[in-house]
Design a protein around this motif. Structure first.
Motif, short mmCIF file in Angstrom:
data_model
loop_
_atom_site.label_atom_id
_atom_site.label_comp_id
_atom_site.label_asym_id
_atom_site.label_seq_id
_atom_site.Cartn_x
_atom_site.Cartn_y
_atom_site.Cartn_z
N PHE A 12 -76.58 33.09 -13.49
CA PHE A 12 -77.17 31.80 -13.00
C PHE A 12 -78.69 31.56 -13.07
N GLU A 17 -74.64 29.33 2.06
CA GLU A 17 -75.95 29.38 1.76
C GLU A 17 -76.56 28.69 0.61
N GLU A 65 -82.79 39.22 -10.02
CA GLU A 65 -83.48 38.21 -9.26
C GLU A 65 -84.72 37.81 -10.07
N ARG A 73 -70.85 30.60 -7.03
CA ARG A 73 -71.28 32.08 -7.21
C ARG A 73 -70.81 32.45 -8.51
N SER A 74 -71.60 32.85 -9.50
CA SER A 74 -71.51 32.94 -10.63
C SER A 74 -71.96 34.30 -11.10
N ILE A 81 -69.51 26.70 -9.71
CA ILE A 81 -70.67 27.25 -10.05
C ILE A 81 -71.41 27.99 -8.88
N GLU A 92 -90.76 34.50 1.05
CA GLU A 92 -90.00 34.49 -0.43
C GLU A 92 -88.85 33.19 -0.41
N GLU A 141 -87.90 30.62 -7.55
CA GLU A 141 -88.45 31.62 -6.80
C GLU A 141 -89.93 31.42 -6.51
N ALA A 177 -87.39 37.36 -8.78
CA ALA A 177 -88.69 38.01 -7.94
C ALA A 177 -89.51 39.19 -8.32
N ARG A 216 -76.47 26.34 -7.63
CA ARG A 216 -76.02 25.87 -6.38
C ARG A 216 -76.55 24.52 -5.80
N TRP A 249 -80.22 28.23 0.14
CA TRP A 249 -81.78 28.63 -0.03
C TRP A 249 -82.06 29.56 1.03
N GLY A 250 -82.55 30.73 0.45
CA GLY A 250 -82.85 31.81 1.42
C GLY A 250 -84.29 31.81 1.50
N GLN A 310 -82.32 30.86 -11.05
CA GLN A 310 -83.24 30.90 -9.77
C GLN A 310 -84.64 30.03 -9.99
N SER A 320 -86.21 31.53 -2.09
CA SER A 320 -85.51 31.70 -3.33
C SER A 320 -84.36 30.65 -3.40
N LEU A 321 -84.37 29.87 -4.37
CA LEU A 321 -83.04 29.04 -4.53
C LEU A 321 -82.69 29.04 -5.81
N GLY A 322 -81.14 28.92 -5.64
CA GLY A 322 -80.28 29.01 -7.01
C GLY A 322 -80.29 27.35 -7.76
N1 GAP Z 1 -85.09 37.36 -4.38
C1 GAP Z 1 -84.26 37.07 -3.44
C2 GAP Z 1 -82.87 36.66 -3.68
O1 GAP Z 1 -82.37 36.90 -4.94
P1 GAP Z 1 -80.51 35.84 -2.98
O2 GAP Z 1 -80.07 35.56 -1.44
O3 GAP Z 1 -79.64 37.12 -3.29
O4 GAP Z 1 -82.05 36.41 -2.65
C3 GAP Z 1 -81.31 33.96 -3.73
O5 GAP Z 1 -80.49 34.90 -3.88
C4 GAP Z 1 -80.61 32.66 -4.09
O6 GAP Z 1 -80.10 32.44 -5.49
C5 GAP Z 1 -79.53 32.21 -3.04
O7 GAP Z 1 -79.77 31.54 -2.05
C6 GAP Z 1 -78.40 31.46 -4.15
O8 GAP Z 1 -79.02 29.88 -4.08
C7 GAP Z 1 -78.77 31.96 -5.44
N2 GAP Z 1 -77.61 32.78 -5.84
C8 GAP Z 1 -77.53 34.15 -5.34
N3 GAP Z 1 -76.60 34.82 -6.05
C9 GAP Z 1 -75.97 33.62 -6.82
C10 GAP Z 1 -74.76 33.67 -7.63
N4 GAP Z 1 -73.97 34.87 -7.97
N5 GAP Z 1 -74.41 32.77 -8.10
C11 GAP Z 1 -75.29 31.79 -7.95
N6 GAP Z 1 -76.36 31.47 -7.31
C12 GAP Z 1 -76.65 32.48 -6.61
#
Ligand code: GAP
Length: 508
Positions: free
Chosen positions: A258, A328, A211, A254-255, A252, A368, A262, A213, A375, A330-331, A260, A370-372
Motif C-alpha cells: 500500500f 481507522e 512504513e 488492509r492490503s 484495499i 506524526e 506521512e 516514517a 484507505r 488517519w493516525g 502512505q 500518518s495516512l494511507g
Molecule cells: N508510521 C506510523 C504508521 O505507519 P500505522 O497506523 O501502522 O502507523 C498509518 O499506519 C496509516 O497507514 C493507517 O492509518 C492507514 O491509513 C495506513 N495503513 C496501515 N496499514 C495498512 C494496510 N495494511 N493497508 C492499507 N493501509 C494501511
C-alpha cells in the motif's frame, strides 16, 4: 475493537464498479488473483495521483514549514533494528491445525457458553459487525443440542489474545466449527524480508519498509544540515509500504502493498505538544473534508493511556464510516523523541538541533500524522458512491449511479460533447475546445450515443462537469452548455467563464 454496523452490499457495489469502469483490479487476476494486492486501472491511477498531488500541494507546497523527501524502499537493515521493527513489529496470530487457516488473534473472538452456572461449550467468531448476533445464535444452538434447561448467561466476547492456555483446546475453530485445532497465539512478523547482494546468508537480509516514517528519521539530519528548516518544521513523504498482513481484507482497506502519506513534525521538547497535537488533528480533519469526505462521517478515537506504546505520549486516530464499519483512516501520534534517540544510539550520529529562538540544543520531539493513500481512496469512493433518480432524454425518471467526487480529485475533470457526431462544424468546435482544455486538465471527448447516455457514462465515473457544443455555440454567441453532475442543472457560459469556473473548482 468492534466495528459499527456496515452498510449492506455497499462494498460489493463499489468493488463491482471499480472493476467494471477500470478503477481497481485484483492483482494477477489472470492467475486467480493474489490476496492482499491490488492494481489501479486507468481511472484508479488518476484518482490516486490526484489524492497524492492534493495532499502534497496542501501539506508541503502551500506550507513554509514542511519539506518533502523521497527515500528508498529498501534501507540499511540497522534502521529497522533501531526503530524496534525487527524485534517488535508483529501481530498475534492463531493457526487452525486442521484447515491450515490463519487468523489474527485480536480479530478472533470467543466466549464460554454458560447455562445455569455451568460452562457447556464455547463459541468463536471472526471479527465482523454482526459478531455479537452470530455468537449468540451459535450459543443458543449449543444449548439446544445439549438439551440443557436453565438460563443462558449473556455472551461476552473477548479476543483470542485474552484466552487462557486451558481454553485453547475448548474454543472451536471458525473454519471447522469444532474445538481442538486452534494453536496458542503466536507473534507473526509483519515485515517482508529480501536479500541484497550476492551473498545468500543472514548478512544479506534486508526488509521492504513497513512504513515510510523511518526514511524520514534517517534523513532528518541531512535536511537539518541543508539549513532550510528551523523548529518547528516537518518532513513529508509519500511512498509504498509493505506489510505481510495475516488477514488482508475489505478490498484495499488492509492490503500487503500500500502507500502512505506521512509527516514527521519536529517540535521543541518544551513545546505545548498537546495544543500542537490538537492543531494537527484539526488540520487533518479539514483536509479530509476539503477532498469531499462528509464531516459527520469522521470521528476521533483517542487511544487510552494504558494501551499506548511505551514511547507514545498520545495517539488519536481519525475514524471513517467505511462500508465494512467505522475504522481507522488517519493516525496522528505524538512519538516524543523515541525514534531520533534510537537512531542516535544505533548510528552514533548526533540528532540534536540548535533552536535559534530559544538558543538551546536538543533532540526534538515529533508529532506524526500518518495516512494511507489506498484507505483514503476507499473513503473517497464510499463517500462519493450515490444512487439517485433523474429524468432521461425522453423525460422518463430513471435510476442512475454516480460518484460525487470533488472536482479537485475527480479522475476526469470534464467531458466535452458535440451534440451530434455527424455535423462536422459541431465536431470541429468541440475538438478545438477539448484540445484547449486538455492542455490544463485531464478531460475526455465523447461523441458517440445519445447525449443522455453520454452524461450517464460520465456520472458513473465521477466526472463533475459536462460541456456540450450545440448549434447555438456555432450559430449564435459561442456559448457552451455546462452541466453539473450532481444537480444535472445546465447553464450557458462563454469560453472565458468556463475556464475561470473550472480553475476555481479544480485548482482552488
Ligand atoms: N508510521 C506510523 C504508521 O505507519 P500505522 O497506523 O501502522 O502507523 C498509518 O499506519 C496509516 O497507514 C493507517 O492509518 C492507514 O491509513 C495506513 N495503513 C496501515 N496499514 C495498512 C494496510 N495494511 N493497508 C492499507 N493501509 C494501511
Amino acid at each position: 475493537m468492534t466495528a459499527k454496523a456496515s452498510s449492506d452490499g455497499l462494498m460489493e457495489e463499489i468493488v463491482g464498479l471499480c472493476k467494471r469502469r477500470g478503477f481497481i483490479f485484483p492483482s494477477s487476476e489472470i492467475y486467480g488473483g493474489y490476496n492482499g494486492f491490488y492494481d489501479y486501472g486507468p481511472l484508479g491511477v488518476e484518482l490516486r495521483n490526484n489524492i497524492k498531488q492534493t495532499w502534497w500541494r496542501d501539506m508541503v507546497q502551500r506550507r513554509d514549514d514542511i519539506e518533502g523527501l523521497d527515500s528508498t524502499i529498501i534501507m540499511h537493515p540497522d534502521i529497522w533494528k533501531a526503530s524496534g521493527h525487527v524485534d517488535g513489529f508483529s501481530d498475534p496470530m492463531v493457526d487452525c491445525r486442521e484447515s491450515k487457516l490463519r487468523y489474527r488473534a485480536d480479530q478472533l473472538f470467543f466466549a464460554p457458553v454458560i447455562v445455569a452456572g455451568e460452562t457447556i461449550g464455547y463459541v468463536s467468531v471472526v471479527e465482523c459487525p454482526e459478531q455479537q448476533e452470530i455468537a449468540e445464535k451459535a450459543a443458543a444452538d449449543i444449548k439446544r443440542k445439549a438439551a440443557k434447561q436453565g438460563t443462558l448467561d449473556p455472551i461476552v466476547l473477548k479476543d483470542y489474545t485474552e484466552s487462557k492456555p486451558e481454553e485453547y483446546d475448548l474454543i472451536p475453530s471458525p473454519a471447522t466449527g469444532k474445538p481442538g485445532s486452534l494453536t496458542a497465539p503466536r507473534e507473526f512478523k509483519l515485515m517482508f524480508e529480501t536479500k541484497v547482494g550476492p551473498l545468500a546468508d543472514e548478512s544479506a537480509v534486508a526488509y521492504l519498509r513497513p512504513e515510510t516514517a523511518q526514511g524520514i528519521f534517517a534523513n532528518y539530519k541531512n535536511i537539518v544540515d541543508t539549513g532550510r528548516v528551523k523548529i518547528p518544521f516537518g518532513i513529508a513523504q509519500i511512498g509504498k509500504a509493505f506489510r505481510n498482513e495475516i488477514t488482508p481484507r475489505n478490498f484495499i482497506f488492509r492490503s500487503r502493498e500500500f502507500e502512505q502519506m506521512e509527516i514527521e513534525f519536529f517540535i521543541s521538547p518544551n513545546a505545548d505538544w498537546k495544543t500542537l497535537h490538537r492543531e494537527w488533528i484539526d488540520t487533518c480533519i479539514d483536509w479530509l473534508v476539503s477532498i469531499g469526505l462528509p464531516r459527520e462521517g469522521i470521528t476521533e478515537d483517542i487511544h487510552p493511556e494504558d494501551k499506548l506504546a511505551f514511547y507514545s505520549q498520545a495517539t488519536t486516530d481519525l475514524m471513517f464510516q467505511f462500508p465494512h464499519g467505522e475504522q481507522e483512516l488517519w493516525g496522528i501520534a505524538c512519538r516524543g523523541d523515541y525514534d531520533l534517540m534510537q537512531h542516535q544510539k544505533h548510528s552514533g550520529k548526533s540528532m540534536t538541533i540548535f533552536d535559534e529562538t530559544s538558543k538551546e540544543k536538543y533532540v526534538p520531539h515529533v508529532i506524526e500524522p500518518s495516512l494511507g493513500v489506498d484507505r483514503t481512496l476507499l473513503a473517497v469512493l464510499t463517500a462519493a458512491y450515490t444512487i439517485d433518480e433523474v429524468p432521461n432524454d425522453k423525460g422518463k425518471v430513471e435510476q442512475r449511479t454516480l460518484l460525487k467526487f470533488s472536482p479537485k480529485i475527480a479522475p476526469v475533470k470534464a467531458a466535452i460533447f458535440p451534440l451530434l457526431k455527424n455535423k462536422p462544424e459541431l465536431v470541429e468546435r468541440a475538438q478545438a475546445l477539448y484540445k484547449k482544455l486538455l492542455r490544463r486538465w485531464n478531460v475526455f471527448y465523447d461523441a458517440s450515443g445519445a447525449i443522455g447516455r453520454r452524461y450517464r457514462r460520465q456520472d458513473e465515473i465521477g466526472t463533475p462537469f459536462g460541456i456540450t457544443i450545440d448549434f447555438d455555440t456555432i450559430e449564435k454567441d459561442g456559448t457552451v452548455t455546462l452541466r453539473d453532475r450532481d444537480t444535472c442543472e445546465q447553464r450557458r457560459v462563454t469560453e472565458d467563464e468556463l475556464f475561470q469556473f473550472l480553475e476555481e473548482q479544480i485548482d482552488g
